[in-house]
Design a protein around this motif. Structure first.
Motif, short mmCIF file in Angstrom:
data_model
loop_
_atom_site.label_atom_id
_atom_site.label_comp_id
_atom_site.label_asym_id
_atom_site.label_seq_id
_atom_site.Cartn_x
_atom_site.Cartn_y
_atom_site.Cartn_z
N GLY A 34 3.66 -5.08 10.28
CA GLY A 34 3.98 -4.78 8.90
C GLY A 34 5.33 -4.10 8.75
O GLY A 34 6.04 -3.83 9.72
N THR A 35 5.70 -3.85 7.50
CA THR A 35 6.95 -3.21 7.14
C THR A 35 6.67 -1.82 6.60
O THR A 35 5.75 -1.64 5.79
N VAL A 36 7.45 -0.83 7.04
CA VAL A 36 7.20 0.56 6.67
C VAL A 36 8.43 1.12 5.97
O VAL A 36 9.56 0.96 6.45
N ASP B 153 0.93 -5.65 3.70
CA ASP B 153 2.12 -6.18 4.36
C ASP B 153 3.23 -5.13 4.39
O ASP B 153 4.04 -5.11 5.31
N VAL B 154 3.27 -4.30 3.36
CA VAL B 154 4.30 -3.26 3.23
C VAL B 154 3.61 -1.93 2.99
O VAL B 154 2.75 -1.82 2.11
N ALA C 150 0.87 -1.18 0.00
CA ALA C 150 0.00 0.00 0.00
C ALA C 150 0.90 1.22 0.00
O ALA C 150 1.79 1.35 0.86
N ALA C 151 0.71 2.10 -0.97
CA ALA C 151 1.61 3.25 -1.11
C ALA C 151 0.81 4.54 -1.19
O ALA C 151 -0.24 4.61 -1.81
N LEU C 152 1.35 5.56 -0.54
CA LEU C 152 0.80 6.90 -0.62
C LEU C 152 1.95 7.79 -1.09
O LEU C 152 2.69 8.37 -0.31
#
Length: 482
Positions: free
Chosen positions: A215-217, A185-186, A109-111
């Motif tokens: 999760g991974t950030v 997850d990321v 998931a990206a912003l």
């Protein structure tokens, strides 16, 4: 923390073609094709048509490599134009690398950009389904979580209006609310928290801290306080090159030192001594040099238990391994914590009257020298501090080469939470708005606090009075069924 790698970047590079004029772009589209078509005939008559590019390569990233283990959080910091957003797009796969590769395991998931994945003509409700589908959610999953997304975004009736009518803060609220409910997850965030009001920023930070547990950030931002609070590690890139990689605290301090040095016209690469023993100090307090004196007896409030006899020192001089930068016209040679009367400190609970001593060797003549300090928590975030500027404003001093500046700050130490803290010391000259930093020394002194408080805050305060009473309720009683 899991040893499995969630994000792996290997020699990532990205070049953009820069054209000096529009005609060069047209020539680049036509001439190579024309050359390939005419090549057989030209070779037959012995004519050579050399290959030519009508553009110049601009390398936004140069061979960047890093790994992020599953469950870890990494920050990317750097100045505007350094290549941070390009790097995130390469990791997400929305941009193809010129060289190298990036691999990500799990749902991402990206912003990246405000409003990315949104159609401005669609309503907020329609864009929730659109953006969720881009992130891999089915319509049924989105419908099941729609109420939670709407509650998180908190934009009210605007959910039925076109996104083009939203403010930037509202659009960010909606975008963040969607990525917060896709079971990713990321999570990859590009400076999105800089937009929005303080309430929503705190809401997002609380959610991010919770997300880190599973999760991974990968986080990109300029706020070094948020970086040190949210991330375990960090990389610093500048002009497309990897400058430094390490713990979030070390990288943020080095980055801040570089920015401050460049702002003041100092060297672009400030002196930063390696922290060869910093981790050892944190793991084993006995690494400090010097013998520990016996614990001194001191009066204690009756409401606090007498402190146990310490089995190790609580103050550790760390100057030999402290990162520093500056012009070199002054050198901090001693930093010490004592009781207000000068007696050694052997146990710190918080609330003591203390004196911080900073001794500076003057190596060149200084007009209006300023000596100051910060006390930082274990993440490197400043908690309190002061300097000598206002104290000497009415009576400025001049320091000559060869002299020693002996500075002391007497104050009552706040009731800090138990843990390890550090003292950063600095010497400059000029004014607070316009000064030259001669030496800034990170973590010159480290100390432990053993607080008797258990109230879950970083800084406690003494209450004038605490009272709790159980009183009879005067509210009417609900009738009971017979």
């Amino acid at each position: 923390m899991c040893s499995e790698i969630a994000i792996k970047a290997k020699k990532l590079s990205k070049a953009y073609q820069i054209y000096r004029r529009p005609s060069d772009r047209l020539a680049q589209a036509i001439m190579p094709r024309l050359r390939r078509a005419a090549a057989p005939a030209l070779r037959a008559v012995g004519v050579d048509w050399p290959e030519k590019n009508y553009y110049v390569d601009h390398w936004a990233l140069n061979s960047i490599s890093f790994e992020v283990p599953r469950g870890d959080s990494m920050a990317i910091i750097g100045r505007n134009g350094s290549g941070k957003s390009t790097l995130l797009q390469l990791v997400c796969g929305t941009l193809a690398p010129t060289d190298g590769e990036a691999r990500v395991k799990g749902r991402v998931a990206a912003l990246l950009e405000l409003g990315s994945g949104f159609n401005p003509e669609f309503t907020g409700r329609e864009n929730i389904y659109l953006n969720a589908s881009i992130l891999g959610m089915s319509s049924e999953e989105t419908q099941a979580r729609f109420d939670e997304i709407l509650a998180f975004a908190d934009i009210g009736e605007f959910i039925e209006r076109p996104v083009k009518t939203y403010s930037t803060g509202m659009a960010m609220r909606l975008a963040f609310a969607v990525i917060a409910h896709v079971n990713a997850d990321v999570l990859i965030i590009d400076e999105a928290l800089a937009v929005g009001d303080a309430y929503f920023q705190q809401k997002c930070l609380r959610w991010l801290r919770q997300f880190r547990e599973s999760g991974t950030v990968l986080f990109c931002g300029h706020d070094t306080g948020a970086v040190m609070s949210l991330c375990n590690s960090a990389i610093w890139i500048d002009k497309g090159d990897l400058v430094m990689q390490g713990s979030a605290k070390d990288v943020c301090e080095a980055y801040s030192a570089s920015i401050m040095s460049q702002t003041q016209g100092l060297s672009n690469q400030p002196i930063l001594r390696p922290r060869a023993k910093a981790n050892a100090l944190a793991a084993d307090a006995s690494a400090t040099t010097g013998e520990r004196a016996a614990p001194e007896a001191k009066a204690k409030p009756v409401t606090r238990p007498d402190p146990p006899k310490p089995d190790r020192p609580v103050i550790f001089e760390n100057m030999a391994d402290s990162a520093d930068f500056g012009s070199g016209k002054a050198r901090i040679q001693r930093v010490n914590f004592t009781h207000a009367d000068g007696a050694p400190l052997h146990w710190i609970e918080g609330g003591e009257d203390v004196r911080l001593l900073i001794e500076v060797a003057v190596l060149a003549d200084l007009d209006a020298p300023i000596v100051g300090f910060h006390i930082k928590d274990r993440l490197g975030q400043p908690i309190l501090g002061d300097n000598t500027f206002l104290a000497t404003l009415a009576r400025p001093i001049t320091a000559r080469a060869g002299q020693i500046l002996e500075t002391s700050f007497a104050f009552r130490l706040p009731a800090l939470a138990s843990g390890r803290y550090s003292v950063t010391a600095a010497c400059a000259s000029g004014t607070l708005e316009n000064h030259v930093q001669h030496q800034w020394m990170h973590d010159a002194l480290m100390f432990d606090v053993h607080s008797p408080f258990r109230n879950g805050v970083l800084v406690a305060i003494d209450m004038d009075r605490i009272q709790i009473d159980a009183i009879d309720s005067h509210l009417p009683q609900e009738p009971t069924d017979a």
